[in-house]
Scaffold this motif. Structure first.
Motif, PDB file in Angstrom:
ATOM      1  N   SER A  99      45.244 -11.391  -5.068  1.00 20.61           N
ATOM      2  CA  SER A  99      45.504 -11.779  -6.453  1.00 20.61           C
ATOM      3  C   SER A  99      46.801 -11.136  -6.922  1.00 20.61           C
ATOM      4  CB  SER A  99      44.339 -11.349  -7.351  1.00 20.61           C
ATOM      5  OG  SER A  99      44.159  -9.957  -7.293  1.00 20.61           O
ATOM      6  N   GLY A 100      47.265 -11.596  -8.060  1.00 18.69           N
ATOM      7  CA  GLY A 100      48.469 -11.031  -8.636  1.00 18.69           C
ATOM      8  C   GLY A 100      49.768 -11.516  -8.018  1.00 18.69           C
ATOM      9  N   LEU A 101      49.750 -12.709  -7.407  1.00 18.17           N
ATOM     10  CA  LEU A 101      50.992 -13.271  -6.873  1.00 18.17           C
ATOM     11  C   LEU A 101      51.833 -13.781  -8.038  1.00 18.17           C
ATOM     12  CD1 LEU A 101      49.781 -15.462  -3.884  1.00 18.17           C
ATOM     13  CD2 LEU A 101      51.315 -13.520  -3.725  1.00 18.17           C
ATOM     14  N   GLY A 102      52.981 -13.186  -8.214  1.00 15.72           N
ATOM     15  CA  GLY A 102      53.954 -13.677  -9.182  1.00 15.72           C
ATOM     16  C   GLY A 102      55.130 -14.186  -8.379  1.00 15.72           C
ATOM     17  N   SER A 103      56.182 -13.365  -8.281  1.00 22.31           N
ATOM     18  CA  SER A 103      57.312 -13.742  -7.442  1.00 22.31           C
ATOM     19  C   SER A 103      57.008 -13.498  -5.965  1.00 22.31           C
ATOM     20  CB  SER A 103      58.573 -12.976  -7.850  1.00 22.31           C
ATOM     21  OG  SER A 103      58.371 -11.584  -7.731  1.00 22.31           O
ATOM     22  N   CYS A 104      55.957 -12.731  -5.678  1.00 25.38           N
ATOM     23  CA  CYS A 104      55.534 -12.532  -4.284  1.00 25.38           C
ATOM     24  C   CYS A 104      55.116 -13.869  -3.686  1.00 25.38           C
ATOM     25  CB  CYS A 104      54.339 -11.584  -4.213  1.00 25.38           C
ATOM     26  SG  CYS A 104      54.663  -9.907  -4.778  1.00 25.38           S
ATOM     27  N   VAL A 105      55.137 -13.945  -2.357  1.00 23.78           N
ATOM     28  CA  VAL A 105      54.699 -15.164  -1.696  1.00 23.78           C
ATOM     29  C   VAL A 105      53.455 -14.859  -0.857  1.00 23.78           C
ATOM     30  CG1 VAL A 105      56.208 -14.913   0.333  1.00 23.78           C
ATOM     31  CG2 VAL A 105      55.433 -17.183  -0.341  1.00 23.78           C
ATOM     32  N   GLY A 106      52.492 -15.739  -0.956  1.00 22.15           N
ATOM     33  CA  GLY A 106      51.303 -15.662  -0.119  1.00 22.15           C
ATOM     34  C   GLY A 106      51.511 -16.570   1.074  1.00 22.15           C
ATOM     35  N   VAL A 107      51.410 -16.009   2.269  1.00 22.80           N
ATOM     36  CA  VAL A 107      51.553 -16.774   3.502  1.00 22.80           C
ATOM     37  C   VAL A 107      50.173 -16.828   4.141  1.00 22.80           C
ATOM     38  CG1 VAL A 107      52.680 -16.927   5.755  1.00 22.80           C
ATOM     39  CG2 VAL A 107      53.925 -15.954   3.797  1.00 22.80           C
ATOM     40  N   ALA A 108      49.592 -18.032   4.142  1.00 22.95           N
ATOM     41  CA  ALA A 108      48.262 -18.239   4.716  1.00 22.95           C
ATOM     42  C   ALA A 108      48.420 -18.977   6.035  1.00 22.95           C
ATOM     43  CB  ALA A 108      47.390 -19.041   3.756  1.00 22.95           C
ATOM     44  N   LEU A 109      47.970 -18.364   7.120  1.00 22.74           N
ATOM     45  CA  LEU A 109      48.050 -18.969   8.447  1.00 22.74           C
ATOM     46  C   LEU A 109      46.645 -19.176   8.969  1.00 22.74           C
ATOM     47  CD1 LEU A 109      50.855 -16.746  10.043  1.00 22.74           C
ATOM     48  CD2 LEU A 109      51.101 -18.889   8.787  1.00 22.74           C
ATOM     49  N   ALA A 110      46.423 -20.300   9.637  1.00 23.46           N
ATOM     50  CA  ALA A 110      45.089 -20.574  10.159  1.00 23.46           C
ATOM     51  C   ALA A 110      45.144 -21.376  11.449  1.00 23.46           C
ATOM     52  CB  ALA A 110      44.258 -21.336   9.122  1.00 23.46           C
ATOM     53  N   ASP A 111      44.239 -21.039  12.342  1.00 24.17           N
ATOM     54  CA  ASP A 111      43.941 -21.841  13.533  1.00 24.17           C
ATOM     55  C   ASP A 111      42.467 -22.181  13.420  1.00 24.17           C
ATOM     56  OD1 ASP A 111      43.310 -22.968  15.957  1.00 24.17           O
ATOM     57  OD2 ASP A 111      44.191 -21.378  17.176  1.00 24.17           O
ATOM     58  N   PRO A 112      42.141 -23.285  12.715  1.00 24.22           N
ATOM     59  CA  PRO A 112      40.732 -23.632  12.488  1.00 24.22           C
ATOM     60  C   PRO A 112      39.939 -23.840  13.780  1.00 24.22           C
ATOM     61  CG  PRO A 112      42.167 -24.926  11.062  1.00 24.22           C
ATOM     62  CD  PRO A 112      43.046 -24.215  12.048  1.00 24.22           C
ATOM     63  N   ASP A 113      40.583 -24.340  14.839  1.00 23.68           N
ATOM     64  CA  ASP A 113      39.873 -24.545  16.099  1.00 23.68           C
ATOM     65  C   ASP A 113      39.394 -23.226  16.694  1.00 23.68           C
ATOM     66  OD1 ASP A 113      40.212 -27.289  15.914  1.00 23.68           O
ATOM     67  OD2 ASP A 113      42.024 -27.286  17.165  1.00 23.68           O
TER      68      ASP A 113
END
Length: 176
Positions: free
Chosen positions: A33-47
């Motif tokens: 939480s608290g993303l302002g100018s920060c960037v959230g990088v979400a990576l996933a390998d669902p398999d």
């Protein structure tokens, strides 16, 4: 009638703080939480059932390299900068069984929280650009984004599906 003396296990909820990243497996969720100018990088390998989430503050630690060299790197936590968070997150995901060819990215954040009225891009825009460049350099496709604007965000990454729920400070939730 069968009586259960324990509750079924609940999925693990992993909190990712500012300047941190984490990797999880299975039915877990990763939250920040608290993303302002920060960037959230979400990576996933669902398999593979492996995902990771970074909450990066700045695009690059290069301008801090001299300071890091003199203080033993204490000012350079791996999740603070996009240029260290992305490779660190990818490496840790592969160590947990992710297939590099199966990893996809979602980005959120990068807001313009302050108006400095300059010709330069703001920190948020630079963070998003750095994340896209770091991912492209490693052949990780960005499949969805919720970036920019002038509002904060909170994120929940479903490890099993790779979907990213983005709750905006000004109201509304969107899944990307």
């Amino acid at each position: 009638m069968k009586v259960y003396d324990t509750d079924p296990p609940t999925p693990e909820r992993v909190k990712v703080g500012v300047a941190e990243y984490a990797v999880a497996e299975g039915e877990s969720t990763l939250v920040t939480s608290g993303l302002g100018s920060c960037v959230g990088v979400a990576l996933a390998d669902p398999d593979a059932g492996v995902a990771g989430l970074a909450h990066a503050m700045l695009p690059s630690g290069n301008e801090r390299a001299a300071a890091a060299a003199t203080d033993g790197g204490a000012d350079r936590p791996a999740g603070k900068y996009v240029d260290t968070a992305v490779p660190g997150l990818l490496s840790e995901m592969v160590a947990h069984g992710a297939d590099p060819a199966g990893i996809e990215a979602r980005l959120a954040g990068g807001s313009a929280m302050f108006d400095f009225s300059t010709a330069d891009d703001g920190v948020g825009e630079r963070n998003v650009a750095a994340a896209k460049a770091a991912l492209a350099e490693r052949d990780v496709p960005v499949v969805a984004t919720d970036v920019g604007g002038d509002h904060g965000r909170s994120l929940t990454l479903d490890v099993a599906t790779g979907s990213l729920s983005v709750r905006r400070a000004h109201g509304g939730t969107r899944t990307i």
